[in-house]
Design an enzyme around this catalytic site. Structure first.
Site, PDB file in Angstrom:
ATOM      1  N   LYS A 117       0.830  -1.204   0.000  1.00  0.00           N
ATOM      2  CA  LYS A 117       0.000   0.000   0.000  1.00  0.00           C
ATOM      3  C   LYS A 117       0.863   1.252   0.000  1.00  0.00           C
ATOM      4  O   LYS A 117       0.538   2.230  -0.668  1.00  0.00           O
ATOM      5  CB  LYS A 117      -0.958  -0.003   1.192  1.00  0.00           C
ATOM      6  CG  LYS A 117      -2.104  -0.986   0.971  1.00  0.00           C
ATOM      7  CD  LYS A 117      -3.105  -0.974   2.081  1.00  0.00           C
ATOM      8  CE  LYS A 117      -4.263  -1.921   1.764  1.00  0.00           C
ATOM      9  NZ  LYS A 117      -5.148  -2.118   2.885  1.00  0.00           N
ATOM     10  N   LYS A 196      -5.741  -6.005 -13.747  1.00  0.00           N
ATOM     11  CA  LYS A 196      -6.609  -6.423 -12.635  1.00  0.00           C
ATOM     12  C   LYS A 196      -7.650  -5.333 -12.354  1.00  0.00           C
ATOM     13  O   LYS A 196      -7.293  -4.155 -12.274  1.00  0.00           O
ATOM     14  CB  LYS A 196      -5.735  -6.634 -11.387  1.00  0.00           C
ATOM     15  CG  LYS A 196      -6.525  -6.893 -10.108  1.00  0.00           C
ATOM     16  CD  LYS A 196      -5.577  -6.943  -8.906  1.00  0.00           C
ATOM     17  CE  LYS A 196      -6.299  -7.288  -7.624  1.00  0.00           C
ATOM     18  NZ  LYS A 196      -6.878  -6.206  -6.874  1.00  0.00           N
ATOM     19  N   LYS A 199     -10.352  -0.570  -7.799  1.00  0.00           N
ATOM     20  CA  LYS A 199     -10.826   0.817  -7.718  1.00  0.00           C
ATOM     21  C   LYS A 199      -9.665   1.791  -7.877  1.00  0.00           C
ATOM     22  O   LYS A 199      -9.849   2.889  -8.368  1.00  0.00           O
ATOM     23  CB  LYS A 199     -11.627   1.079  -6.450  1.00  0.00           C
ATOM     24  CG  LYS A 199     -10.892   0.855  -5.167  1.00  0.00           C
ATOM     25  CD  LYS A 199     -11.791   1.181  -3.989  1.00  0.00           C
ATOM     26  CE  LYS A 199     -11.127   0.846  -2.669  1.00  0.00           C
ATOM     27  NZ  LYS A 199     -10.956  -0.599  -2.423  1.00  0.00           N
TER      28      LYS A 199
END
Ligand code: ADP
Ligand code: TRP
Length: 322
Positions: A117, A196, A199
């Protein structure tokens, strides 16, 4: 303690955006299937976890209502399942702190999800860093046997086990070690650009979108002008056929029949997606905010009844209940 004859299962999702069909097939649909078994299922809306990425109150509120609505529309029966929200039960915060005092910074630094992340540009806040200990608390508070998650969450369940083992080593056999169950992969659901679906890549097809939204997303699927088959259109269509148990040879026949006619094939995909989504979308539209608040209040009460007991054992063991 949970009933040994009936495994207790807990899983959850973050209310951090509009669910897309990748989330639906990989996470939501398997959770619905699970909720229909005779296991004792706890489903959690991980809103405190979502705070690691959602920084707008109005948006958070919307995403929370949306996720509960999505769960209900997809077939979760709140009479059978304890459907609750993390922030409605402060026991999570308390146990997370206890765990943070037991595991080392070095260990948390090894978390893949944290590294990924941060690499994707999310700010490396203390919350993001400590995320696995909150997740450990989510699980351990309910004496959970099994935690069904996608491969990306496997390590977090291992971290929960590690937190339990550190705790039990220090204070005795008080907490239960959970086990992950890795959901049979549906594979990676591709997005409108062939990467992939995510969002973060803005290449999604909304799981409960209107026909117009579905159509807009499908029309945006990238096609190259060479070849008979629009590869990315076919890839998404194939996932829909596979996941809904339709005959793939019929899909092949459709693409053969419409060789080179990209618009007709996109229209066919829109129609198939819309037919699949419409019943859930209609069910979703009938669920009011008041219904959701009532369901969450009752879920929170059930959740607290269980977690209070675990926390009592913890407080006794660590010496803060006088
Ligand atoms: P996103 O990548 O859109 O941010 P999340 O990380 O919130 O999605 O994922 C929530 C769940 O949906 C996870 O279990 C994840 O593995 C699954 N998931 C998300 N995108 C896909 C995809 N394209 N294909 C398969 N599973 C997916
Ligand atoms: N981290 C999970 C995800 O992003 C969500 C989650 C939070 C969760 N707490 C949990 C999943 C406990 C299973 C069990 O998908």
């Amino acid at each position: 303690m949970s009933n040994p004859a009936k495994p207790r299962i807990l899983t959850g999702l973050q209310p951090s955006g509009t669910l897309h069909i990748g989330n639906y097939f990989a996470a939501l649909a398997p959770q619905v299937a699970l909720s229909r078994t005779d296991a004792d299922v706890f489903l959690m809306v991980a809103d405190y976890h979502a705070l690691t990425s959602v920084r707008e109150g109005a948006l958070m509120r919307t995403y929370i209502f949306d996720l509960v609505r999505d769960y209900l529309a997809a077939g979760i029966d709140p009479e059978r399942v304890t459907l609750f929200r993390q922030s409605d039960n402060q026991d999570h915060m308390e146990l997370a702190w206890v765990f943070q005092c037991l595991v080392s910074v070095k260990f948390l630094e090894l978390a893949h999800a944290y590294k990924d992340k941060v690499a994707k540009g999310l700010e490396a806040t203390a919350g993001l860093f400590n995320y696995p200990m909150l997740m450990a608390a989510d699980i351990v508070l309910y004496d959970v046997d099994l935690v069904p998650v996608g491969e990306d969450q496997r390590q977090h369940v291992e971290y929960a086990r590690e937190a339990v083992s550190k705790f039990n080593l220090a204070y005795g056999q008080i907490l239960k070690e959970p086990k992950e169950v890795i959901e049979k992969s549906v594979g990676v659901v591709p997005g409108t650009d062939g990467k992939k679906m995510s969002k973060s890549y803005k290449n999604t097809i909304p799981a409960f979108g209107t026909r117009e939204e579905i159509e807009k997303a499908v029309l945006s699927i990238v096609t190259d002008s060479s070849g008979d088959r629009p590869e990315h259109v076919f890839a998404i269509h194939k996932v829909l056929y596979e996941q809904t148990g339709r005959d793939l040879s019929a899909l092949d026949a459709l693409y053969d029949e419409h060789k080179g006619k990209y618009k007709a094939l996109k229209d066919a995909l829109t129609a198939d997606l819309d037919a699949f989504i419409t019943p859930m979308r209609e069910k979703r539209a009938g669920i009011t905010d008041t219904d959701i608040k009532t369901i969450l209040a009752s879920g929170a009460e059930k959740a607290r009844t269980v977690s209070n007991q675990t926390l009592e054992r913890v407080r006794n063991a660590i010496g803060i209940s006088l």
